[in-house]
Motif scaffolding. Structure first.
Motif, PDB file in Angstrom:
ATOM      1  N   MET A  62       0.855  -1.184   0.000  1.00 34.56           N
ATOM      2  CA  MET A  62       0.000   0.000   0.000  1.00 34.56           C
ATOM      3  C   MET A  62       0.889   1.232   0.000  1.00 34.56           C
ATOM      4  O   MET A  62       1.800   1.365   0.801  1.00 34.56           O
ATOM      5  N   SER A  63       0.577   2.134  -0.889  1.00 33.50           N
ATOM      6  CA  SER A  63       1.309   3.388  -0.961  1.00 33.50           C
ATOM      7  C   SER A  63       0.326   4.546  -0.814  1.00 33.50           C
ATOM      8  O   SER A  63      -0.628   4.647  -1.579  1.00 33.50           O
ATOM      9  N   VAL A  64       0.565   5.370   0.185  1.00 35.75           N
ATOM     10  CA  VAL A  64      -0.306   6.511   0.439  1.00 35.75           C
ATOM     11  C   VAL A  64       0.524   7.780   0.286  1.00 35.75           C
ATOM     12  O   VAL A  64       1.587   7.915   0.887  1.00 35.75           O
ATOM     13  N   GLU A  65       0.032   8.696  -0.522  1.00 35.28           N
ATOM     14  CA  GLU A  65       0.713   9.961  -0.782  1.00 35.28           C
ATOM     15  C   GLU A  65      -0.079  11.097  -0.137  1.00 35.28           C
ATOM     16  O   GLU A  65      -1.274  11.239  -0.380  1.00 35.28           O
ATOM     17  N   THR A  66       0.578  11.889   0.690  1.00 37.20           N
ATOM     18  CA  THR A  66      -0.075  13.044   1.299  1.00 37.20           C
ATOM     19  C   THR A  66      -0.131  14.176   0.281  1.00 37.20           C
ATOM     20  O   THR A  66       0.896  14.599  -0.236  1.00 37.20           O
ATOM     21  N   LEU A  67      -1.348  14.640   0.004  1.00 32.23           N
ATOM     22  CA  LEU A  67      -1.554  15.709  -0.972  1.00 32.23           C
ATOM     23  C   LEU A  67      -1.750  17.061  -0.296  1.00 32.23           C
ATOM     24  O   LEU A  67      -1.336  18.091  -0.824  1.00 32.23           O
ATOM     25  N   ARG A  68      -2.400  17.085   0.841  1.00 33.51           N
ATOM     26  CA  ARG A  68      -2.612  18.299   1.626  1.00 33.51           C
ATOM     27  C   ARG A  68      -2.462  17.932   3.092  1.00 33.51           C
ATOM     28  O   ARG A  68      -2.970  16.902   3.535  1.00 33.51           O
ATOM     29  N   ASP A  69      -1.813  18.789   3.848  1.00 32.61           N
ATOM     30  CA  ASP A  69      -1.639  18.554   5.275  1.00 32.61           C
ATOM     31  C   ASP A  69      -1.866  19.872   6.004  1.00 32.61           C
ATOM     32  O   ASP A  69      -0.955  20.678   6.153  1.00 32.61           O
ATOM     33  N   GLU A  70      -3.096  20.092   6.407  1.00 29.92           N
ATOM     34  CA  GLU A  70      -3.508  21.333   7.074  1.00 29.92           C
ATOM     35  C   GLU A  70      -3.767  21.049   8.550  1.00 29.92           C
ATOM     36  O   GLU A  70      -3.871  19.899   8.952  1.00 29.92           O
ATOM     37  N   ASP A  71      -3.899  22.096   9.344  1.00 30.38           N
ATOM     38  CA  ASP A  71      -4.234  21.914  10.753  1.00 30.38           C
ATOM     39  C   ASP A  71      -5.572  21.201  10.916  1.00 30.38           C
ATOM     40  O   ASP A  71      -5.715  20.331  11.763  1.00 30.38           O
ATOM     41  N   THR A  72      -6.541  21.576  10.098  1.00 21.96           N
ATOM     42  CA  THR A  72      -7.893  21.035  10.242  1.00 21.96           C
ATOM     43  C   THR A  72      -8.096  19.699   9.553  1.00 21.96           C
ATOM     44  O   THR A  72      -8.939  18.906   9.976  1.00 21.96           O
ATOM     45  N   HIS A  73      -7.342  19.435   8.486  1.00 25.56           N
ATOM     46  CA  HIS A  73      -7.583  18.214   7.721  1.00 25.56           C
ATOM     47  C   HIS A  73      -6.349  17.779   6.933  1.00 25.56           C
ATOM     48  O   HIS A  73      -5.442  18.578   6.714  1.00 25.56           O
ATOM     49  N   THR A  74      -6.368  16.522   6.553  1.00 24.73           N
ATOM     50  CA  THR A  74      -5.329  15.947   5.709  1.00 24.73           C
ATOM     51  C   THR A  74      -6.018  15.243   4.545  1.00 24.73           C
ATOM     52  O   THR A  74      -7.054  14.596   4.740  1.00 24.73           O
ATOM     53  N   ILE A  75      -5.451  15.382   3.355  1.00 23.51           N
ATOM     54  CA  ILE A  75      -5.977  14.687   2.182  1.00 23.51           C
ATOM     55  C   ILE A  75      -4.845  13.820   1.628  1.00 23.51           C
ATOM     56  O   ILE A  75      -3.744  14.318   1.374  1.00 23.51           O
ATOM     57  N   GLU A  76      -5.136  12.527   1.480  1.00 24.79           N
ATOM     58  CA  GLU A  76      -4.154  11.583   0.976  1.00 24.79           C
ATOM     59  C   GLU A  76      -4.720  10.825  -0.217  1.00 24.79           C
ATOM     60  O   GLU A  76      -5.936  10.688  -0.344  1.00 24.79           O
ATOM     61  N   PHE A 101     -12.254  19.277  15.032  1.00 24.84           N
ATOM     62  CA  PHE A 101     -13.594  19.753  14.715  1.00 24.84           C
ATOM     63  C   PHE A 101     -13.510  21.074  13.957  1.00 24.84           C
ATOM     64  O   PHE A 101     -12.742  21.955  14.327  1.00 24.84           O
ATOM     65  N   SER A 102     -14.276  21.162  12.902  1.00 25.93           N
ATOM     66  CA  SER A 102     -14.368  22.397  12.126  1.00 25.93           C
ATOM     67  C   SER A 102     -15.831  22.646  11.822  1.00 25.93           C
ATOM     68  O   SER A 102     -16.612  21.712  11.660  1.00 25.93           O
ATOM     69  N   SER A 103     -16.193  23.912  11.698  1.00 19.43           N
ATOM     70  CA  SER A 103     -17.565  24.238  11.323  1.00 19.43           C
ATOM     71  C   SER A 103     -17.563  25.524  10.509  1.00 19.43           C
ATOM     72  O   SER A 103     -16.539  26.211  10.405  1.00 19.43           O
ATOM     73  N   GLY A 104     -18.708  25.817   9.935  1.00 20.36           N
ATOM     74  CA  GLY A 104     -18.863  27.056   9.182  1.00 20.36           C
ATOM     75  C   GLY A 104     -17.896  27.163   8.026  1.00 20.36           C
ATOM     76  O   GLY A 104     -17.646  26.197   7.297  1.00 20.36           O
ATOM     77  N   GLU A 105     -17.330  28.334   7.851  1.00 22.57           N
ATOM     78  CA  GLU A 105     -16.455  28.610   6.713  1.00 22.57           C
ATOM     79  C   GLU A 105     -15.215  27.708   6.705  1.00 22.57           C
ATOM     80  O   GLU A 105     -14.789  27.235   5.645  1.00 22.57           O
ATOM     81  N   THR A 106     -14.646  27.437   7.869  1.00 26.93           N
ATOM     82  CA  THR A 106     -13.462  26.568   7.949  1.00 26.93           C
ATOM     83  C   THR A 106     -13.801  25.167   7.464  1.00 26.93           C
ATOM     84  O   THR A 106     -13.044  24.549   6.701  1.00 26.93           O
ATOM     85  N   PHE A 107     -14.942  24.648   7.881  1.00 31.62           N
ATOM     86  CA  PHE A 107     -15.397  23.329   7.447  1.00 31.62           C
ATOM     87  C   PHE A 107     -15.614  23.308   5.937  1.00 31.62           C
ATOM     88  O   PHE A 107     -15.165  22.400   5.237  1.00 31.62           O
ATOM     89  N   ARG A 108     -16.281  24.323   5.433  1.00 32.94           N
ATOM     90  CA  ARG A 108     -16.578  24.375   3.996  1.00 32.94           C
ATOM     91  C   ARG A 108     -15.310  24.518   3.154  1.00 32.94           C
ATOM     92  O   ARG A 108     -15.211  23.920   2.086  1.00 32.94           O
ATOM     93  N   GLU A 109     -14.355  25.269   3.640  1.00 34.38           N
ATOM     94  CA  GLU A 109     -13.081  25.392   2.919  1.00 34.38           C
ATOM     95  C   GLU A 109     -12.385  24.036   2.822  1.00 34.38           C
ATOM     96  O   GLU A 109     -11.867  23.669   1.765  1.00 34.38           O
ATOM     97  N   GLY A 110     -12.364  23.281   3.919  1.00 32.55           N
ATOM     98  CA  GLY A 110     -11.743  21.959   3.906  1.00 32.55           C
ATOM     99  C   GLY A 110     -12.467  20.989   2.995  1.00 32.55           C
ATOM    100  O   GLY A 110     -11.844  20.227   2.252  1.00 32.55           O
ATOM    101  N   ALA A 111     -13.783  21.030   3.032  1.00 30.41           N
ATOM    102  CA  ALA A 111     -14.575  20.155   2.172  1.00 30.41           C
ATOM    103  C   ALA A 111     -14.408  20.540   0.701  1.00 30.41           C
ATOM    104  O   ALA A 111     -14.277  19.674  -0.174  1.00 30.41           O
ATOM    105  N   ASN A 112     -14.382  21.828   0.415  1.00 33.72           N
ATOM    106  CA  ASN A 112     -14.204  22.268  -0.973  1.00 33.72           C
ATOM    107  C   ASN A 112     -12.794  21.984  -1.483  1.00 33.72           C
ATOM    108  O   ASN A 112     -12.601  21.740  -2.678  1.00 33.72           O
ATOM    109  N   GLU A 113     -11.805  22.004  -0.594  1.00 39.93           N
ATOM    110  CA  GLU A 113     -10.460  21.613  -1.007  1.00 39.93           C
ATOM    111  C   GLU A 113     -10.465  20.142  -1.419  1.00 39.93           C
ATOM    112  O   GLU A 113      -9.845  19.756  -2.410  1.00 39.93           O
ATOM    113  N   LEU A 114     -11.200  19.318  -0.676  1.00 34.20           N
ATOM    114  CA  LEU A 114     -11.338  17.907  -1.048  1.00 34.20           C
ATOM    115  C   LEU A 114     -12.002  17.783  -2.417  1.00 34.20           C
ATOM    116  O   LEU A 114     -11.546  17.003  -3.259  1.00 34.20           O
ATOM    117  N   LEU A 115     -13.041  18.544  -2.660  1.00 31.61           N
ATOM    118  CA  LEU A 115     -13.714  18.530  -3.969  1.00 31.61           C
ATOM    119  C   LEU A 115     -12.726  18.866  -5.077  1.00 31.61           C
ATOM    120  O   LEU A 115     -12.683  18.187  -6.114  1.00 31.61           O
TER     121      LEU A 115
END
Length: 133
Positions: A1-15, A30-44
């Motif tokens: 298994m090979s996992v590559e870290t693409l984003r590593d933020e305080d609130t979230h990590t995307i691999e 825990f994130s909510s509001g604009e911070t939550f939406r920014e993290g989710a949209n970064e995933l998108l």
């Protein structure tokens, strides 16, 4: 298994997991509001760039979602994810009845959407399920 870290933020990590050909989005806090939406949209955005169809969202560090965030996920974010190719997703929640109920409330209204969803409190089980999709 090979996992590559693409984003590593305080609130979230995307691999990217090349064995599953899937993204793994981990909420580190825990994130909510604009911070939550920014993290989710970064995933998108990353999901679109990677041209994958499978996703694991690890929310073991989140106790519950705000009602406004749940509504935004259901009405805006998830339809956008489906539009860019989401076919299967797993939500990994903390081992708690409250966390499971929160996740169930979030995904229940989406059962008619054209994608497969699975919920678990075990990352190994999440990986196994997604590998079969």
């Amino acid at each position: 298994m090979s996992v590559e870290t693409l984003r590593d933020e305080d609130t979230h990590t995307i691999e990217y997991d090349d064995e599953l050909n899937a993204l793994i989005h981990t909420w580190n806090t825990f994130s909510s509001g604009e911070t939550f939406r920014e993290g989710a949209n970064e995933l998108l955005s990353v999901f679109t760039e990677r041209d994958v169809s499978k996703l694991i969202i690890d929310t073991t560090e989140v106790k519950a979602h705000d009602e406004e965030d749940k509504q935004w996920l259901q009405e805006v974010w998830l339809p956008n994810m489906i539009d860019v190719g989401l076919a299967a997703s797993v939500n990994v929640h903390r081992e708690s009845v409250i966390a499971e109920m929160d996740m169930q409330e979030t995904v229940d209204p989406l059962e008619d959407e054209p994608f497969e969803n699975f919920m678990t409190d075990d990352m190994d089980e999440a990986r196994e399920w997604l590998a079969e999709q």
